[in-house]
Design a protein around this motif. Structure first.
Motif, PDB file in Angstrom:
ATOM      1  N   ASN A 140      -1.132  -5.924  -6.513  1.00 26.64           N
ATOM      2  CA  ASN A 140      -1.664  -4.572  -6.902  1.00 26.64           C
ATOM      3  C   ASN A 140      -2.665  -4.314  -8.124  1.00 26.64           C
ATOM      4  OD1 ASN A 140      -2.641  -1.753  -6.934  1.00 26.64           O
ATOM      5  ND2 ASN A 140      -0.319  -1.296  -6.434  1.00 26.64           N
ATOM      6  N   SER A 144      -2.392   3.949  -3.271  1.00 29.67           N
ATOM      7  CA  SER A 144      -3.819   4.032  -3.533  1.00 29.67           C
ATOM      8  C   SER A 144      -4.032   3.946  -5.035  1.00 29.67           C
ATOM      9  CB  SER A 144      -4.382   5.363  -3.047  1.00 29.67           C
ATOM     10  OG  SER A 144      -4.176   5.534  -1.724  1.00 29.67           O
ATOM     11  N   SER A 145      -5.354   3.616  -5.180  1.00 29.49           N
ATOM     12  CA  SER A 145      -5.578   3.391  -6.810  1.00 29.49           C
ATOM     13  C   SER A 145      -6.045   4.793  -7.462  1.00 29.49           C
ATOM     14  CB  SER A 145      -7.146   2.700  -6.680  1.00 29.49           C
ATOM     15  OG  SER A 145      -6.939   1.288  -6.273  1.00 29.49           O
ATOM     16  N   GLN A 195      -6.360  -1.134   1.774  1.00 27.74           N
ATOM     17  CA  GLN A 195      -6.270   0.153   0.846  1.00 27.74           C
ATOM     18  C   GLN A 195      -6.284  -0.547  -0.911  1.00 27.74           C
ATOM     19  OE1 GLN A 195      -3.291   2.732   2.248  1.00 27.74           O
ATOM     20  NE2 GLN A 195      -3.591   4.058   0.579  1.00 27.74           N
ATOM     21  N   ALA A 196      -6.417   0.565  -1.630  1.00 29.12           N
ATOM     22  CA  ALA A 196      -6.261   0.045  -2.977  1.00 29.12           C
ATOM     23  C   ALA A 196      -7.589  -0.854  -3.658  1.00 29.12           C
ATOM     24  CB  ALA A 196      -5.061  -0.474  -3.466  1.00 29.12           C
TER      25      ALA A 196
END
Length: 390
Positions: free
Chosen positions: A217, A89-90, A135-136
């Motif tokens: 990412n 996750s960020s 996600q992210a």
């Protein structure tokens, strides 16, 4: 209908695309890499629905609904207890915490994903196995397409839906729906603005030309949460560069690549139409040192009663500390404040489109804190201190 809204005010939420009964609207990309609605005059019947549901044009009309929605306004610093979710996750992994609960109820999750060429688009998922795809953070404006129509069908069938996106996209969805649904939950993000998807495409095609990208990412935590990095894995190399040193990020930080409407966004308010607003817990983290491990912590603002009821149901999966909303605003004023357009914005696009994309990123994407003159000044200050202390 010749024009729905002036381009400088259009957020690209695509609500108009979804509402048009004749499919007379298409999104077309401009020279800055942003998509805008264009009307096919042959198909258009001048019904005016596109103007009626534009969230910018009708911001004032939605104000009563916005006031009614913000009946809680509680703020938290929080992180998920499960490391496998927080690691990718960020921030603190609050999105997967909410998403997993909704999935357990048989619901659907809507969020931003990469397509096969690493362009960003919104998609619907229905299983935990797919969750990683949305996600992210994704630092480029995502395409919505006709997704609002799909979401409406699911809501009408009784499905629980959790929609995540930028504030303008949440506003676009709710304006398109034109009614409240008890089975709809929404979360928006604190943002400085939306980066150009066209510039993102150009960055990938320029810096990774001839390489097959296998994974991206935007906020890799190899160097820790505070020193996030852009990680891009290709068939030839691993590219890992700290965010503040990366040219794509610097062009965003300097506002070159933000959508024109972001400089006067009407949705930059503490009051939102969403149930949740999520962000990194910058600054406020100092008030909750017991939660700080440099692996990611989220700031969470809950606006609605519906949001707080959901929060209480999943709180056992989280480490939580209630904080003051004013603290979150103080340390992340992007919640309520618009950025100013950089005076060299046009120069950046001139280089990008007319000269050389690579030169544009090299010239305009430098970290200002690492310029030669600044480094020399810092060196001189250090030498002076040494001399004075002798």
């Amino acid at each position: 209908m010749k024009e729905i809204i002036e381009e400088k005010n259009c957020t690209g939420c695509e609500a108009c695309l979804n509402i048009c009964p004749r499919n007379a609207i298409q999104m077309e990309r401009d020279c800055e890499g942003f998509d805008y609605p264009q009307i096919n005059q042959t198909l258009c019947i001048d019904c005016g629905l596109c103007k009626k549901i534009c969230p910018v044009l009708n911001y004032a009309d939605l104000s009563p609904k916005r006031c009614k929605n913000n009946d809680i306004q509680k703020a938290f610093a929080a992180k998920i207890k499960y490391e496998k979710y927080r690691s990718i996750s960020s921030s603190g992994g609050i999105f997967p915490a909410i998403a997993n609960y909704i999935l357990d109820q048989g619901g659907l999750i809507v969020g931003a994903a990469f397509d096969s060429k690493y362009n960003v688009y919104h998609k619907i998922i229905s299983s935990a196995e797919e969750l990683k795809e949305i996600q992210a953070s994704k630092y480029a404006q995502s395409k919505i397409g006709l997704l609002y129509k799909e979401i409406k069908k699911y809501l009408q069938s009784g499905k629980i839906v959790f929609f995540t996106g930028m504030a303008c996209q949440v506003e676009g969805l709710k304006s398109f729906l034109r009614k409240d649904y008890d089975n709809l939950y929404t979360a928006d993000l604190i943002c400085m603005g939306i980066p150009s998807p066209g510039v993102w495409r150009t960055y990938l095609d320029t810096i990774f030309k001839g390489e097959k990208i296998q994974h991206i990412n935007f906020k890799d935590k190899t160097y820790g949460w505070r020193n996030f990095s852009l990680r891009i894995e290709t068939n030839k190399r691993l590219f890992l560069e700290k965010g503040f040193d990366n040219a794509f990020f610097q062009c965003m930080f300097k506002t070159y690549t933000l959508r024109p409407s972001c400089f006067h966004c009407p949705f930059k308010k503490a009051e939102r139409l969403s149930d949740f607003t999520l962000a990194d817990c910058w600054g406020t983290i100092n008030e909750v040192p017991q939660l700080d491990d440099n692996k990611g912590l989220s700031a969470v603002v809950i606006h609605s009663s519906k949001g707080i009821h959901l929060w209480e149901k999943l709180s056992y999966t989280l480490d939580i500390a209630e904080v003051n909303l004013t603290s979150i605003i103080k340390h992340n004023d992007n919640l309520v404040k618009n950025k100013q357009s950089h005076h060299k914005r046009n120069d950046f696009y001139y280089y990008l489109n007319q000269k050389s994309p690579k030169k544009a990123f090299v010239k305009f994407g430098k970290n200002p804190n690492k310029s030669l003159s600044l480094l020399l000044k810092r060196k001189m200050r250090s030498l002076i201190k040494v001399v004075l202390n002798k």
